[in-house]
Design a protein around this motif. Structure first.
Motif, PDB file in Angstrom:
ATOM      1  N   PHE A 170      60.652 -24.847 -14.180  1.00 11.56           N
ATOM      2  CA  PHE A 170      59.207 -24.818 -14.415  1.00 11.56           C
ATOM      3  C   PHE A 170      58.938 -24.190 -15.778  1.00 11.56           C
ATOM      4  CE2 PHE A 170      60.365 -21.134 -11.809  1.00 11.56           C
ATOM      5  CZ  PHE A 170      59.895 -20.076 -12.560  1.00 11.56           C
ATOM      6  N   PRO A 171      57.868 -24.606 -16.457  1.00  9.99           N
ATOM      7  CA  PRO A 171      57.602 -24.113 -17.810  1.00  9.99           C
ATOM      8  C   PRO A 171      56.898 -22.762 -17.817  1.00  9.99           C
ATOM      9  CG  PRO A 171      55.940 -25.711 -17.199  1.00  9.99           C
ATOM     10  CD  PRO A 171      56.906 -25.647 -16.047  1.00  9.99           C
ATOM     11  N   VAL A 172      57.274 -21.920 -18.772  1.00 10.99           N
ATOM     12  CA  VAL A 172      56.572 -20.664 -19.033  1.00 10.99           C
ATOM     13  C   VAL A 172      56.478 -20.514 -20.547  1.00 10.99           C
ATOM     14  CG1 VAL A 172      57.312 -19.518 -16.911  1.00 10.99           C
ATOM     15  CG2 VAL A 172      58.719 -19.314 -18.966  1.00 10.99           C
ATOM     16  N   TYR A 173      55.511 -19.741 -20.993  1.00 14.68           N
ATOM     17  CA  TYR A 173      55.347 -19.529 -22.429  1.00 14.68           C
ATOM     18  C   TYR A 173      56.288 -18.427 -22.915  1.00 14.68           C
ATOM     19  CZ  TYR A 173      51.338 -22.624 -22.689  1.00 14.68           C
ATOM     20  OH  TYR A 173      50.538 -23.732 -22.671  1.00 14.68           O
ATOM     21  N   HIS A 174      56.982 -18.739 -24.019  1.00 14.33           N
ATOM     22  CA  HIS A 174      57.891 -17.791 -24.663  1.00 14.33           C
ATOM     23  C   HIS A 174      57.345 -17.583 -26.080  1.00 14.33           C
ATOM     24  CE1 HIS A 174      61.358 -15.568 -25.700  1.00 14.33           C
ATOM     25  NE2 HIS A 174      62.150 -16.540 -26.116  1.00 14.33           N
ATOM     26  N   GLY A 175      56.174 -16.945 -26.133  1.00  9.25           N
ATOM     27  CA  GLY A 175      55.383 -16.890 -27.357  1.00  9.25           C
ATOM     28  C   GLY A 175      54.089 -17.654 -27.131  1.00  9.25           C
ATOM     29  N   LYS A 176      53.278 -17.812 -28.179  1.00 11.45           N
ATOM     30  CA  LYS A 176      51.964 -18.427 -28.014  1.00 11.45           C
ATOM     31  C   LYS A 176      52.018 -19.904 -27.678  1.00 11.45           C
ATOM     32  CE  LYS A 176      49.420 -15.191 -30.960  1.00 11.45           C
ATOM     33  NZ  LYS A 176      48.538 -15.050 -32.155  1.00 11.45           N
ATOM     34  N   GLU A 177      53.004 -20.620 -28.233  1.00 10.52           N
ATOM     35  CA  GLU A 177      53.035 -22.074 -28.061  1.00 10.52           C
ATOM     36  C   GLU A 177      54.350 -22.598 -27.503  1.00 10.52           C
ATOM     37  OE1 GLU A 177      52.016 -23.851 -31.784  1.00 10.52           O
ATOM     38  OE2 GLU A 177      49.983 -23.006 -31.818  1.00 10.52           O
ATOM     39  N   ARG A 203      72.559 -33.227 -19.488  1.00 12.30           N
ATOM     40  CA  ARG A 203      71.695 -33.653 -18.384  1.00 12.30           C
ATOM     41  C   ARG A 203      70.296 -33.070 -18.584  1.00 12.30           C
ATOM     42  NH1 ARG A 203      75.405 -33.959 -12.927  1.00 12.30           N
ATOM     43  NH2 ARG A 203      77.186 -35.006 -13.922  1.00 12.30           N
ATOM     44  N   ILE A 204      69.355 -33.905 -18.931  1.00 12.16           N
ATOM     45  CA  ILE A 204      67.992 -33.469 -19.225  1.00 12.16           C
ATOM     46  C   ILE A 204      67.179 -33.407 -17.937  1.00 12.16           C
ATOM     47  CG2 ILE A 204      65.875 -34.064 -20.442  1.00 12.16           C
ATOM     48  CD1 ILE A 204      67.621 -35.313 -22.621  1.00 12.16           C
ATOM     49  N   MET A 205      66.545 -32.254 -17.676  1.00  7.21           N
ATOM     50  CA  MET A 205      65.806 -32.083 -16.426  1.00  7.21           C
ATOM     51  C   MET A 205      64.346 -31.701 -16.648  1.00  7.21           C
ATOM     52  SD  MET A 205      67.389 -28.480 -15.096  1.00  7.21           S
ATOM     53  CE  MET A 205      67.486 -27.036 -16.158  1.00  7.21           C
ATOM     54  N   SER A 206      63.915 -31.572 -17.905  1.00  2.11           N
ATOM     55  CA  SER A 206      62.529 -31.187 -18.175  1.00  2.11           C
ATOM     56  C   SER A 206      62.221 -31.480 -19.627  1.00  2.11           C
ATOM     57  CB  SER A 206      62.327 -29.696 -17.888  1.00  2.11           C
ATOM     58  OG  SER A 206      61.039 -29.270 -18.263  1.00  2.11           O
ATOM     59  N   ARG A 207      60.880 -31.601 -19.962  1.00  2.71           N
ATOM     60  CA  ARG A 207      60.544 -31.784 -21.379  1.00  2.71           C
ATOM     61  C   ARG A 207      60.649 -30.469 -22.154  1.00  2.71           C
ATOM     62  NH1 ARG A 207      58.370 -36.828 -22.370  1.00  2.71           N
ATOM     63  NH2 ARG A 207      57.600 -37.963 -20.565  1.00  2.71           N
ATOM     64  N   PRO A 208      60.097 -29.312 -21.822  1.00  2.00           N
ATOM     65  CA  PRO A 208      59.128 -29.048 -20.755  1.00  2.00           C
ATOM     66  C   PRO A 208      57.691 -29.263 -21.215  1.00  2.00           C
ATOM     67  CG  PRO A 208      59.778 -26.996 -21.766  1.00  2.00           C
ATOM     68  CD  PRO A 208      60.524 -28.089 -22.505  1.00  2.00           C
ATOM     69  N   ASN A 209      56.806 -29.388 -20.220  1.00  2.00           N
ATOM     70  CA  ASN A 209      55.388 -29.573 -20.462  1.00  2.00           C
ATOM     71  C   ASN A 209      54.640 -28.848 -19.360  1.00  2.00           C
ATOM     72  OD1 ASN A 209      52.680 -31.010 -20.229  1.00  2.00           O
ATOM     73  ND2 ASN A 209      53.497 -32.015 -22.048  1.00  2.00           N
ATOM     74  N   VAL A 210      53.474 -28.299 -19.663  1.00  4.19           N
ATOM     75  CA  VAL A 210      52.724 -27.546 -18.645  1.00  4.19           C
ATOM     76  C   VAL A 210      52.304 -28.429 -17.483  1.00  4.19           C
ATOM     77  CG1 VAL A 210      51.886 -25.732 -20.179  1.00  4.19           C
ATOM     78  CG2 VAL A 210      50.588 -27.859 -19.963  1.00  4.19           C
ATOM     79  N   ASP A 211      52.284 -29.739 -17.686  1.00  2.00           N
ATOM     80  CA  ASP A 211      51.880 -30.654 -16.618  1.00  2.00           C
ATOM     81  C   ASP A 211      53.064 -31.254 -15.871  1.00  2.00           C
ATOM     82  OD1 ASP A 211      49.132 -30.382 -17.177  1.00  2.00           O
ATOM     83  OD2 ASP A 211      49.288 -31.804 -18.826  1.00  2.00           O
ATOM     84  N   VAL A 234      63.789 -16.547  -7.826  1.00  2.00           N
ATOM     85  CA  VAL A 234      63.091 -16.988  -9.039  1.00  2.00           C
ATOM     86  C   VAL A 234      63.656 -16.233 -10.240  1.00  2.00           C
ATOM     87  CG1 VAL A 234      60.878 -17.101 -10.231  1.00  2.00           C
ATOM     88  CG2 VAL A 234      61.005 -17.593  -7.781  1.00  2.00           C
ATOM     89  N   TYR A 235      64.008 -16.993 -11.280  1.00  2.00           N
ATOM     90  CA  TYR A 235      64.641 -16.427 -12.471  1.00  2.00           C
ATOM     91  C   TYR A 235      63.839 -16.834 -13.708  1.00  2.00           C
ATOM     92  CZ  TYR A 235      68.381 -15.279 -15.808  1.00  2.00           C
ATOM     93  OH  TYR A 235      69.107 -14.750 -16.835  1.00  2.00           O
ATOM     94  N   ILE A 236      63.264 -15.837 -14.402  1.00  2.00           N
ATOM     95  CA  ILE A 236      62.479 -16.087 -15.622  1.00  2.00           C
ATOM     96  C   ILE A 236      62.981 -15.119 -16.685  1.00  2.00           C
ATOM     97  CG2 ILE A 236      60.183 -16.340 -16.595  1.00  2.00           C
ATOM     98  CD1 ILE A 236      59.044 -16.322 -13.761  1.00  2.00           C
ATOM     99  N   SER A 237      63.893 -15.582 -17.524  1.00  2.00           N
ATOM    100  CA  SER A 237      64.555 -14.678 -18.468  1.00  2.00           C
ATOM    101  C   SER A 237      63.799 -14.509 -19.781  1.00  2.00           C
ATOM    102  CB  SER A 237      65.968 -15.179 -18.765  1.00  2.00           C
ATOM    103  OG  SER A 237      65.926 -16.451 -19.388  1.00  2.00           O
ATOM    104  N   ASP A 238      62.948 -15.471 -20.140  1.00  2.00           N
ATOM    105  CA  ASP A 238      62.222 -15.396 -21.412  1.00  2.00           C
ATOM    106  C   ASP A 238      60.768 -15.798 -21.203  1.00  2.00           C
ATOM    107  OD1 ASP A 238      64.229 -14.748 -23.588  1.00  2.00           O
ATOM    108  OD2 ASP A 238      65.226 -16.430 -22.601  1.00  2.00           O
ATOM    109  N   GLY A 288      52.079 -15.469 -19.751  1.00  2.00           N
ATOM    110  CA  GLY A 288      53.055 -16.533 -19.992  1.00  2.00           C
ATOM    111  C   GLY A 288      53.209 -17.578 -18.914  1.00  2.00           C
ATOM    112  N   ILE A 289      52.553 -17.403 -17.764  1.00  2.00           N
ATOM    113  CA  ILE A 289      52.727 -18.361 -16.675  1.00  2.00           C
ATOM    114  C   ILE A 289      51.517 -19.280 -16.599  1.00  2.00           C
ATOM    115  CG2 ILE A 289      53.051 -18.649 -14.195  1.00  2.00           C
ATOM    116  CD1 ILE A 289      54.526 -16.085 -14.090  1.00  2.00           C
ATOM    117  N   PRO A 290      51.698 -20.573 -16.821  1.00  2.00           N
ATOM    118  CA  PRO A 290      50.582 -21.519 -16.676  1.00  2.00           C
ATOM    119  C   PRO A 290      49.994 -21.475 -15.267  1.00  2.00           C
ATOM    120  CG  PRO A 290      52.443 -22.548 -17.794  1.00  2.00           C
ATOM    121  CD  PRO A 290      52.929 -21.233 -17.273  1.00  2.00           C
ATOM    122  N   GLU A 291      48.722 -21.781 -15.174  1.00  2.00           N
ATOM    123  CA  GLU A 291      48.005 -21.677 -13.898  1.00  2.00           C
ATOM    124  C   GLU A 291      48.675 -22.487 -12.792  1.00  2.00           C
ATOM    125  OE1 GLU A 291      43.534 -22.731 -12.201  1.00  2.00           O
ATOM    126  OE2 GLU A 291      43.815 -22.288 -14.328  1.00  2.00           O
TER     127      GLU A 291
END
Length: 230
Positions: free
Chosen positions: A87-94, A63-71, A110-114, A119-122
């Motif tokens: 929601f997307p977060v950065y796990h490294g530079k890209e 079941r796909i629920m995200s690409r993810p993409n910053v937009d 809220v759970y952000i494991s990596d 790392g959090i987009p605006e």
């Protein structure tokens, strides 16, 4: 129980699974949240064709629920009555990983494991600032941090900005002395009214006591608590 196991994931993770473990992909995925609006022809172009699997291979309902993409828009996905907003977060530079927000009321878990730092987009940060976070479970690998993981100080700075009622740090390196670090973090409670502690194996978070409304179904109580490991 009989039937396939439902696995919710991003499109990029699905592609990786299909490439590395094709025998696990024995049926086309379904789309949920904002991904439900993707045109069928676009789905065909983006996803690899499923491989035929043996009868002895695990049956998985992808079941796909995200690409993810910053937009990506913040659209919750209903998982057996539980509202989960990826929601997307950065796990490294890209590389983009996923964080998750749970709860139907304004009080959130809220759970952000990596996550790396910064790392959090605006757009994501604005969304997190707009809600009342009861629990923030967040990555903090060490005092120094790493390319793909934030440091303990990064996690504390994030807690200062979001002001959750309670912050629990996870993904902790074995180089951290658990008791010593928790003693240092405890000073934040008296100095800044900031409740930050390290997670530990077997830690159970009582969501019902925190008044987090996870489901509208009165007889559905499987999500009354959340198990967190360090």
């Amino acid at each position: 129980k009989n039937g396939p196991l439902s696995v919710y994931l991003s499109e990029q993770t699905y592609k990786t699974v299909n490439s590395v473990f094709p025998y696990l992909v024995n049926s086309p995925p379904t789309y949920h949240g904002h991904m439900a609006n993707i045109h069928p022809e676009e789905r065909k172009r983006q996803l690899l064709p499923p491989e035929k699997a043996s009868a002895w291979v695990a049956k998985i309902d992808w079941r796909i629920m995200s690409r993810p993409n910053v937009d990506d828009p913040f659209v919750p996905v209903n998982v057996q009555g539980l509202q989960i907003t990826p929601f997307p977060v950065y796990h490294g530079k890209e590389y983009l990983s996923l964080g998750f927000m749970l709860g139907e009321s304004n009080d959130k878990f809220v759970y952000i494991s990596d996550i790396s730092s910064p790392g959090i987009p605006e757009k994501v940060f604005a969304m997190l600032e707009s809600v009342a976070i009861q629990f923030l479970i967040v990555d903090a690998i060490s005092e120094q941090g790493a390319i793909t993981h934030q440091s303990i100080d990064d996690a504390v700075q994030l807690a200062r900005k979001l002001r959750p009622v309670r912050t629990i740090l996870t993904g902790i390196s074995h180089r951290i002395d658990h008791d010593d670090m928790n003693h240092k973090l405890a000073e934040l409670k008296s100095e800044e009214d900031l409740d930050v502690q390290l997670a530990y194996d077997g830690l159970v978070v009582d969501l019902k006591a925190a008044s987090i409304c996870l489901t509208k179904h009165a007889d559905f109580n499987i999500y009354d608590s959340f198990i967190v490991s360090r």
